[in-house]
Design a protein around this motif. Structure first.
Motif, mmCIF file in Angstrom:
data_model
loop_
_atom_site.group_PDB
_atom_site.id
_atom_site.type_symbol
_atom_site.label_atom_id
_atom_site.label_comp_id
_atom_site.label_asym_id
_atom_site.label_seq_id
_atom_site.Cartn_x
_atom_site.Cartn_y
_atom_site.Cartn_z
ATOM 1 N N SER A 121 18.513 -42.166 -61.012
ATOM 2 C CA SER A 121 18.498 -43.222 -62.038
ATOM 3 C C SER A 121 19.466 -44.356 -61.708
ATOM 4 O O SER A 121 19.817 -45.141 -62.583
ATOM 5 C CB SER A 121 18.843 -42.631 -63.411
ATOM 6 N N ALA A 122 19.863 -44.468 -60.441
ATOM 7 C CA ALA A 122 20.869 -45.474 -60.061
ATOM 8 C C ALA A 122 20.412 -46.905 -60.307
ATOM 9 O O ALA A 122 21.235 -47.812 -60.416
ATOM 10 C CB ALA A 122 21.252 -45.301 -58.590
ATOM 11 N N PHE A 123 19.092 -47.112 -60.399
ATOM 12 C CA PHE A 123 18.574 -48.462 -60.611
ATOM 13 C C PHE A 123 18.351 -48.781 -62.091
ATOM 14 O O PHE A 123 18.001 -49.920 -62.424
ATOM 15 C CB PHE A 123 17.265 -48.652 -59.840
ATOM 16 N N THR A 150 11.887 -43.699 -56.909
ATOM 17 C CA THR A 150 12.886 -42.635 -56.765
ATOM 18 C C THR A 150 12.402 -41.382 -57.490
ATOM 19 O O THR A 150 11.649 -41.450 -58.467
ATOM 20 C CB THR A 150 14.262 -43.021 -57.347
ATOM 21 N N ARG A 151 12.844 -40.240 -56.976
ATOM 22 C CA ARG A 151 12.651 -38.963 -57.666
ATOM 23 C C ARG A 151 13.756 -38.040 -57.218
ATOM 24 O O ARG A 151 14.050 -37.956 -56.029
ATOM 25 C CB ARG A 151 11.277 -38.358 -57.360
ATOM 26 N N GLY A 152 14.373 -37.347 -58.172
ATOM 27 C CA GLY A 152 15.503 -36.499 -57.820
ATOM 28 C C GLY A 152 15.599 -35.258 -58.674
ATOM 29 O O GLY A 152 14.612 -34.542 -58.872
ATOM 30 N N ASP A 153 16.773 -35.015 -59.226
ATOM 31 C CA ASP A 153 17.050 -33.757 -59.905
ATOM 32 C C ASP A 153 16.110 -33.460 -61.063
ATOM 33 O O ASP A 153 15.785 -32.304 -61.335
ATOM 34 C CB ASP A 153 18.493 -33.747 -60.423
ATOM 35 N N SER A 154 15.677 -34.493 -61.776
ATOM 36 C CA SER A 154 14.838 -34.270 -62.962
ATOM 37 C C SER A 154 13.391 -33.963 -62.607
ATOM 38 O O SER A 154 12.620 -33.540 -63.473
ATOM 39 C CB SER A 154 14.868 -35.500 -63.873
ATOM 40 N N ALA A 155 13.008 -34.210 -61.347
ATOM 41 C CA ALA A 155 11.621 -34.056 -60.879
ATOM 42 C C ALA A 155 10.682 -35.078 -61.491
ATOM 43 O O ALA A 155 9.464 -34.975 -61.330
ATOM 44 C CB ALA A 155 11.104 -32.640 -61.124
ATOM 45 N N ARG A 156 11.211 -36.083 -62.192
ATOM 46 C CA ARG A 156 10.399 -37.184 -62.711
ATOM 47 C C ARG A 156 10.564 -38.397 -61.791
ATOM 48 O O ARG A 156 11.673 -38.728 -61.400
ATOM 49 C CB ARG A 156 10.834 -37.579 -64.128
ATOM 50 N N TRP A 157 9.441 -39.029 -61.435
ATOM 51 C CA TRP A 157 9.531 -40.217 -60.609
ATOM 52 C C TRP A 157 9.807 -41.440 -61.465
ATOM 53 O O TRP A 157 9.460 -41.491 -62.650
ATOM 54 C CB TRP A 157 8.254 -40.409 -59.777
ATOM 55 N N ARG A 158 10.466 -42.399 -60.853
ATOM 56 C CA ARG A 158 10.731 -43.690 -61.473
ATOM 57 C C ARG A 158 10.259 -44.788 -60.524
ATOM 58 O O ARG A 158 10.382 -44.645 -59.318
ATOM 59 C CB ARG A 158 12.230 -43.878 -61.743
ATOM 60 N N CYS A 175 25.294 -46.532 -51.429
ATOM 61 C CA CYS A 175 26.650 -46.754 -50.906
ATOM 62 C C CYS A 175 27.590 -47.191 -52.023
ATOM 63 O O CYS A 175 28.756 -46.775 -52.076
ATOM 64 C CB CYS A 175 26.626 -47.802 -49.793
ATOM 65 N N ASP A 176 27.086 -48.022 -52.918
ATOM 66 C CA ASP A 176 27.902 -48.461 -54.060
ATOM 67 C C ASP A 176 28.261 -47.268 -54.947
ATOM 68 O O ASP A 176 29.415 -47.129 -55.386
ATOM 69 C CB ASP A 176 27.133 -49.517 -54.847
ATOM 70 N N GLU A 177 27.289 -46.400 -55.195
ATOM 71 C CA GLU A 177 27.541 -45.206 -56.020
ATOM 72 C C GLU A 177 28.542 -44.266 -55.356
ATOM 73 O O GLU A 177 29.362 -43.636 -56.026
ATOM 74 C CB GLU A 177 26.225 -44.468 -56.275
#
Length: 231
Positions: A121-123, A150-158, A175-177
């Motif tokens: 959800s970084a964006f 993006t898709r990560g821990d939640s398994a939901r795509w954004r 890199c910012d994060e």
């Protein structure tokens, strides 16, 4: 195939001078429409790209059958020990014919970044979100729209609107994060991490999907700078 495209060449040109295999073009996994190769300038050992065999601008533009095939590869990768213990972030600059959406190469390639799933959800909050969901086939709606996926821990795509985004925006945001300064992969090729990636994924066969082949890659040689010079 587009001979002007670095990723098209990486898929078919597996040998450099004197027919020595080039480690940065190692095909670690393959299916009918996709191959998995090490990322150049990886952000971590195990950073790979899922790349379309044919020249397409984005996963969304490849259609439902290809997206379903990608989902099978994703399930296979997620079952590997590396990605089970280090939850990955899947991320793509979805380009179109006229907009790069931050991509260095306008050819379908989805990043798999181990241990970075929490940044899915970084964006949020600073990029316009087009949609989100669980069914990857819904990405087809953005076949002609520049996006970041993006898709990560939640398994939901954004999916975010990405017209006019700077090159390597996914990397820059991560890199910012992370408080890192290696914003440009071309300046941080990390051939040692490329080699570790081949070692980590090349020896793993757990959870093999019947439509996906694993390649054994002993004795690979070559310089990780070669593919970078072509991009």
């Amino acid at each position: 195939m587009d001979r002007r495209c670095a990723l098209c060449r990486a898929i078919v040109d597996n040998a450099g001078p004197q027919n020595k295999p080039r480690i940065e073009n190692s095909i670690l996994l393959e299916s009918q429409r996709f191959v998995v190769i090490p990322a150049m300038g990886p952000m971590a050992p195990g950073h790979v790209l899922v790349v379309s065999r044919e020249h397409h601008p984005s996963l969304a533009a490849m259609g439902e059958q290809a997206i379903q095939e990608y989902a099978g590869i994703a399930k296979h990768l997620a079952a590997m020990p590396l990605f089970r213990t280090q939850r990955p972030l899947e991320a793509e600059h979805g380009s179109t014919g006229s907009h790069k959406a931050g991509a260095c190469v306008m050819h379908t390639h989805i990043h798999w970044l181990p241990g970075m799933g929490r940044y899915e959800s970084a964006f949020d909050g600073w990029m316009d979100k087009l949609s989100e969901g669980e069914n990857l086939c819904e990405l087809q709606a953005f076949a002609t729209t520049p996006y970041i996926f993006t898709r990560g821990d939640s398994a939901r795509w954004r999916c975010y609107h990405a017209i006019g985004q700077d090159s390597q925006m996914i990397r820059r945001t991560l890199c910012d994060e992370l408080g890192r300064t290696d914003l440009n992969w071309r300046n941080s090729l990390r051939p040692d991490w490329v080699s570790q990636t081949v070692e980590l994924l090349g020896k793993s066969s757990e959870g093999r999907h019947p439509s996906i082949q694993m390649r054994c890659l002993p004795g690979l040689q070559g310089s990780a700078t070669e593919r970078a010079q072509e991009m």
